[in-house]
Design a protein around this motif. Sequence first.
Motif, PDB file in Angstrom:
ATOM      1  N   GLN A 194      49.954  51.499  33.883  1.00  0.00           N
ATOM      2  CA  GLN A 194      50.799  51.090  34.978  1.00  0.00           C
ATOM      3  C   GLN A 194      50.322  51.680  36.291  1.00  0.00           C
ATOM      4  O   GLN A 194      50.338  51.027  37.328  1.00  0.00           O
ATOM      5  CB  GLN A 194      52.248  51.514  34.691  1.00  0.00           C
ATOM      6  CG  GLN A 194      53.244  51.011  35.717  1.00  0.00           C
ATOM      7  CD  GLN A 194      53.278  49.500  35.781  1.00  0.00           C
ATOM      8  OE1 GLN A 194      53.197  48.838  34.766  1.00  0.00           O
ATOM      9  NE2 GLN A 194      53.375  48.943  36.980  1.00  0.00           N
ATOM     10  N   LYS A 195      49.853  52.909  36.300  1.00  0.00           N
ATOM     11  CA  LYS A 195      49.372  53.521  37.525  1.00  0.00           C
ATOM     12  C   LYS A 195      48.093  52.856  38.006  1.00  0.00           C
ATOM     13  O   LYS A 195      47.886  52.661  39.200  1.00  0.00           O
ATOM     14  CB  LYS A 195      49.133  55.011  37.303  1.00  0.00           C
ATOM     15  CG  LYS A 195      48.864  55.754  38.603  1.00  0.00           C
ATOM     16  CD  LYS A 195      48.978  57.233  38.425  1.00  0.00           C
ATOM     17  CE  LYS A 195      48.833  57.964  39.777  1.00  0.00           C
ATOM     18  NZ  LYS A 195      48.949  59.416  39.622  1.00  0.00           N
ATOM     19  N   ALA A 196      47.203  52.467  37.081  1.00  0.00           N
ATOM     20  CA  ALA A 196      45.994  51.748  37.470  1.00  0.00           C
ATOM     21  C   ALA A 196      46.343  50.407  38.096  1.00  0.00           C
ATOM     22  O   ALA A 196      45.734  49.984  39.085  1.00  0.00           O
ATOM     23  CB  ALA A 196      45.088  51.553  36.247  1.00  0.00           C
ATOM     24  N   GLN A 197      47.350  49.720  37.552  1.00  0.00           N
ATOM     25  CA  GLN A 197      47.757  48.437  38.128  1.00  0.00           C
ATOM     26  C   GLN A 197      48.339  48.638  39.529  1.00  0.00           C
ATOM     27  O   GLN A 197      48.103  47.818  40.423  1.00  0.00           O
ATOM     28  CB  GLN A 197      48.779  47.775  37.202  1.00  0.00           C
ATOM     29  CG  GLN A 197      48.191  47.314  35.875  1.00  0.00           C
ATOM     30  CD  GLN A 197      49.238  46.739  34.950  1.00  0.00           C
ATOM     31  OE1 GLN A 197      50.377  47.205  34.941  1.00  0.00           O
ATOM     32  NE2 GLN A 197      48.866  45.745  34.185  1.00  0.00           N
ATOM     33  N   ASP A 198      49.105  49.707  39.725  1.00  0.00           N
ATOM     34  CA  ASP A 198      49.655  49.980  41.061  1.00  0.00           C
ATOM     35  C   ASP A 198      48.538  50.239  42.067  1.00  0.00           C
ATOM     36  O   ASP A 198      48.632  49.810  43.233  1.00  0.00           O
ATOM     37  CB  ASP A 198      50.582  51.198  41.000  1.00  0.00           C
ATOM     38  CG  ASP A 198      51.834  50.922  40.181  1.00  0.00           C
ATOM     39  OD1 ASP A 198      52.155  49.730  39.984  1.00  0.00           O
ATOM     40  OD2 ASP A 198      52.472  51.891  39.727  1.00  0.00           O
ATOM     41  N   ILE A 199      47.486  50.920  41.645  1.00  0.00           N
ATOM     42  CA  ILE A 199      46.359  51.170  42.547  1.00  0.00           C
ATOM     43  C   ILE A 199      45.707  49.860  42.956  1.00  0.00           C
ATOM     44  O   ILE A 199      45.320  49.664  44.123  1.00  0.00           O
ATOM     45  CB  ILE A 199      45.346  52.105  41.866  1.00  0.00           C
ATOM     46  CG1 ILE A 199      45.951  53.507  41.699  1.00  0.00           C
ATOM     47  CG2 ILE A 199      44.055  52.198  42.658  1.00  0.00           C
ATOM     48  CD1 ILE A 199      45.092  54.460  40.922  1.00  0.00           C
ATOM     49  N   ILE A 200      45.550  48.916  42.029  1.00  0.00           N
ATOM     50  CA  ILE A 200      44.947  47.613  42.354  1.00  0.00           C
ATOM     51  C   ILE A 200      45.828  46.865  43.346  1.00  0.00           C
ATOM     52  O   ILE A 200      45.329  46.303  44.343  1.00  0.00           O
ATOM     53  CB  ILE A 200      44.732  46.792  41.074  1.00  0.00           C
ATOM     54  CG1 ILE A 200      43.714  47.490  40.164  1.00  0.00           C
ATOM     55  CG2 ILE A 200      44.251  45.386  41.410  1.00  0.00           C
ATOM     56  CD1 ILE A 200      43.544  46.822  38.827  1.00  0.00           C
ATOM     57  N   ARG A 201      47.142  46.838  43.106  1.00  0.00           N
ATOM     58  CA  ARG A 201      48.044  46.124  44.023  1.00  0.00           C
ATOM     59  C   ARG A 201      47.963  46.696  45.433  1.00  0.00           C
ATOM     60  O   ARG A 201      48.010  45.956  46.429  1.00  0.00           O
ATOM     61  CB  ARG A 201      49.484  46.235  43.506  1.00  0.00           C
ATOM     62  CG  ARG A 201      49.729  45.489  42.200  1.00  0.00           C
ATOM     63  CD  ARG A 201      51.222  45.444  41.895  1.00  0.00           C
ATOM     64  NE  ARG A 201      51.458  44.843  40.594  1.00  0.00           N
ATOM     65  CZ  ARG A 201      51.656  45.525  39.478  1.00  0.00           C
ATOM     66  NH1 ARG A 201      51.621  46.860  39.501  1.00  0.00           N
ATOM     67  NH2 ARG A 201      51.875  44.912  38.331  1.00  0.00           N
ATOM     68  N   THR A 202      47.848  48.025  45.530  1.00  0.00           N
ATOM     69  CA  THR A 202      47.761  48.650  46.860  1.00  0.00           C
ATOM     70  C   THR A 202      46.383  48.430  47.477  1.00  0.00           C
ATOM     71  O   THR A 202      46.256  48.193  48.687  1.00  0.00           O
ATOM     72  CB  THR A 202      48.039  50.161  46.740  1.00  0.00           C
ATOM     73  OG1 THR A 202      49.293  50.362  46.100  1.00  0.00           O
ATOM     74  CG2 THR A 202      48.057  50.814  48.105  1.00  0.00           C
ATOM     75  N   GLY A 203      45.326  48.479  46.671  1.00  0.00           N
ATOM     76  CA  GLY A 203      43.962  48.412  47.186  1.00  0.00           C
ATOM     77  C   GLY A 203      43.566  47.082  47.762  1.00  0.00           C
ATOM     78  O   GLY A 203      42.587  46.993  48.522  1.00  0.00           O
ATOM     79  N   ILE A 204      44.262  45.991  47.421  1.00  0.00           N
ATOM     80  CA  ILE A 204      43.887  44.667  47.953  1.00  0.00           C
ATOM     81  C   ILE A 204      44.651  44.316  49.225  1.00  0.00           C
ATOM     82  O   ILE A 204      44.476  43.227  49.768  1.00  0.00           O
ATOM     83  CB  ILE A 204      44.115  43.572  46.889  1.00  0.00           C
ATOM     84  CG1 ILE A 204      45.593  43.446  46.553  1.00  0.00           C
ATOM     85  CG2 ILE A 204      43.289  43.851  45.644  1.00  0.00           C
ATOM     86  CD1 ILE A 204      45.908  42.301  45.593  1.00  0.00           C
ATOM     87  N   ILE A 205      45.483  45.248  49.708  1.00  0.00           N
ATOM     88  CA  ILE A 205      46.299  44.940  50.890  1.00  0.00           C
ATOM     89  C   ILE A 205      45.459  44.996  52.156  1.00  0.00           C
ATOM     90  O   ILE A 205      45.496  44.086  53.003  1.00  0.00           O
ATOM     91  CB  ILE A 205      47.488  45.915  50.981  1.00  0.00           C
ATOM     92  CG1 ILE A 205      48.412  45.712  49.772  1.00  0.00           C
ATOM     93  CG2 ILE A 205      48.244  45.719  52.283  1.00  0.00           C
ATOM     94  CD1 ILE A 205      49.563  46.697  49.712  1.00  0.00           C
TER      95      ILE A 205
END
Length: 772
Positions: free
Chosen positions: A4-15
């Motif tokens: 879940q933390k890795a997925q949160d990093i991806i969601r933030t990183g594409i902003i």
Amino acid sequence: MNTQKAQDIIRTGIISDSEYQEASQLLSGIIKYAPLSTCKEVIIMIKRIIKDKSCPPTSKLRALKLFHECMMADNTSFLMYAQKKIMSRLTALAKHKKQESDDNRGDDIFGIASLSSEENRLASRNFLITLLKNIQTWAENYGRGPDGRPSSYLNYYNQLLKENVIFPMQLLTQSKQYASRSPPEKLVMKYPGTIQRDYDTYRPPSKQNSITFKNSIESAVKTFYDLVTAGEKKEVLDERAACLKGYRSDIENQIQNCSTDSVEWVEMLFQLGDKVQNALEMYENFKKGKKTENINDKNLGTPNKSLNESILDLDIFSDIPPQKASPVVIKTQGSPTKPMQGPIGNGAFNDPLSLTPVKTQSPAAVNLFNPHLSPNLNSPSIFQTSIKSPSDRIEISILREENDKLKSLLFQKQSEENERISQQNKLLNEVNFLKQALELAKQDISMKDELINKLTSANTQLNKSLFDAAQQIEKLTKLTNGFQDKTSRPNVLKENHLNENSFDHLKPPQTTKILPCESAVSFERKISSEAINYDLYRTSNSMARGVLFDDENIQVGLQIASDDTNIIGMMYIGNKNSCPITEITTEVSDYEKDGLVLSISPTHSHDTIQQGAQANRMIKASLINFTGKIPLLSLKIMQGVEKKYSLWLPITAARFVHGLQQDSKEIWRLWEELASKEEKRNIPLLGIKSMHELSLHISFANSVKVYTYKEIENLSQAQLLGAGNSKPPVFILTTIDPNTLRVDVAVRSENSRIRESFLDLITAQLCGPEIH
């Protein structure tokens, strides 16, 4: 770190770009040691972002860059899953307008979304250029597996070359030599770090692959110890511990899938499993505040490489840095000196964003799991020499003479180096011989120590017998002299059984604590005359490994790994006598009709086993239905003369049960609910002198979880309650009478066959097996 933390990093990183810079470093660190489950979630999420029509091209571009960072983290699980899950989709995008050579052909790769704004149009163009660069980079770094066959990354790249897809000029430094090759066979991941062909049946890995697997696990264990010793953060240690648990699962799967003739491979898996388990247990003790063992105290092992191979791996030029390619200078009359233009080797690039076609070569075949071992890519240089005067000829003659001298000197140095290596090999061989001699000496000392212990035990037993004899003489003397007062006789039972390690601290059973046993059946133990290892059978039945038989001629040991339905056992037959063993025959009893299926391999061998050496046998067992039978091993050896042994094997139905992990109050509630489903028996204890020993015997090597009065307040100090998850669960209550040294055993379960089976097995464990 979890998925879940890795997925949160991806969601933030594409902003945004600033968020991407921070996210790329965090995500790369996570993926480097992530398990397969985390890799799957990350790959699937990135694929969804790229496919999502509502996601803007700028976010898709950042997602592609994050995927590239994960690819370059060199995680085997990530690489294997990515080539199956996302490469076909990325290759289809890379073929966008493949017939065009325009630099801007990717402007509309995402349709209307790409043309909605100037920012999205530029992001779409950079997406295609970045994708082509990444595909070639992946092919260069992960082009081949350990078996030498092309990977999917190289196949997709060659497919694009065959369809004349235009790549950025600065990356095209190879020819299309692989474009015509046929796709490789299907590749599957059998264990970390290794690719094997998907055969119909499992085969043990090759020697090189098994060494790679062994070294990767040992390296992970050593790194884990170093991080714990250095006081690393708990999040990092938990992540490493999760990786080790994944390795442990892989090892267990390998043990269950192996055949009965891969003895050496299974033996190595047992050793690796012990190392991983020791590391995890050390970490649990570390978290509880207990003192951890030093890394040097652990048997991490070394790569399985001979001394001669180690010498051959020495690189005497390892301290010389690699030479960079230089442009060839051509000087012509009347013109200034200019460097030759064009790509040379692997480092000369033109315009980084140009898509103009040039002559290309395919990436080198690189090991998929050691991407840093790239081949040496040197383009040939062409020199032209013209001799115009005698002085030139003289100069060339001098150069040739100097060249001959250098060759001679190099040959001499090489000969000296070879001689030095030869001497070093001899010294290493001598060291190896001395090590072997030391090991033999240690074994000899160990055998002598064991003999001393046996003699000491025999002496103690003799003294005890003499003491008992003296007591009997004293009794007879008193009877002869007319002293018939029984109160004056010594309490032999108390002296023999109720010492400081016995049950003398227990109080007599209380009716408020101990369940009534009016219906208990009085059962006296029966010893079968066939087997000769009852005491060692009981001991080894309470642990995962142990000695089944030991005398002056041979020693038989057993190590067991089990799950719900299968057991793998490794049996060792060691020669302690100076007379070699020339023939071994082994058979196990057939209880298939009772529900217990066993097999042993090999059953017969003519190998010569010298003193101090051993032969190995693999035992497989599966449980069809519960039974109280105890398997019997028939062992026949030829050691000068034929010798036969009958031994009980601690591979019973109890081994297939796991301890029931519940709240102590819930355990007691379940026990009381089964009051009508109960079998009882009253039996004597044999050689058990404390509650601790009793708990070990009824646990069956932790197959049954044992509770005491400290966990369940309804129990007395003289009671133990065992709970096993046998589907349905089984419960075992033992109640000690310290005055008579007998025990009431009550077994409860919904299944009557389980109750009867466990009651027979408990009886055999505490006072002797019934005749089978």
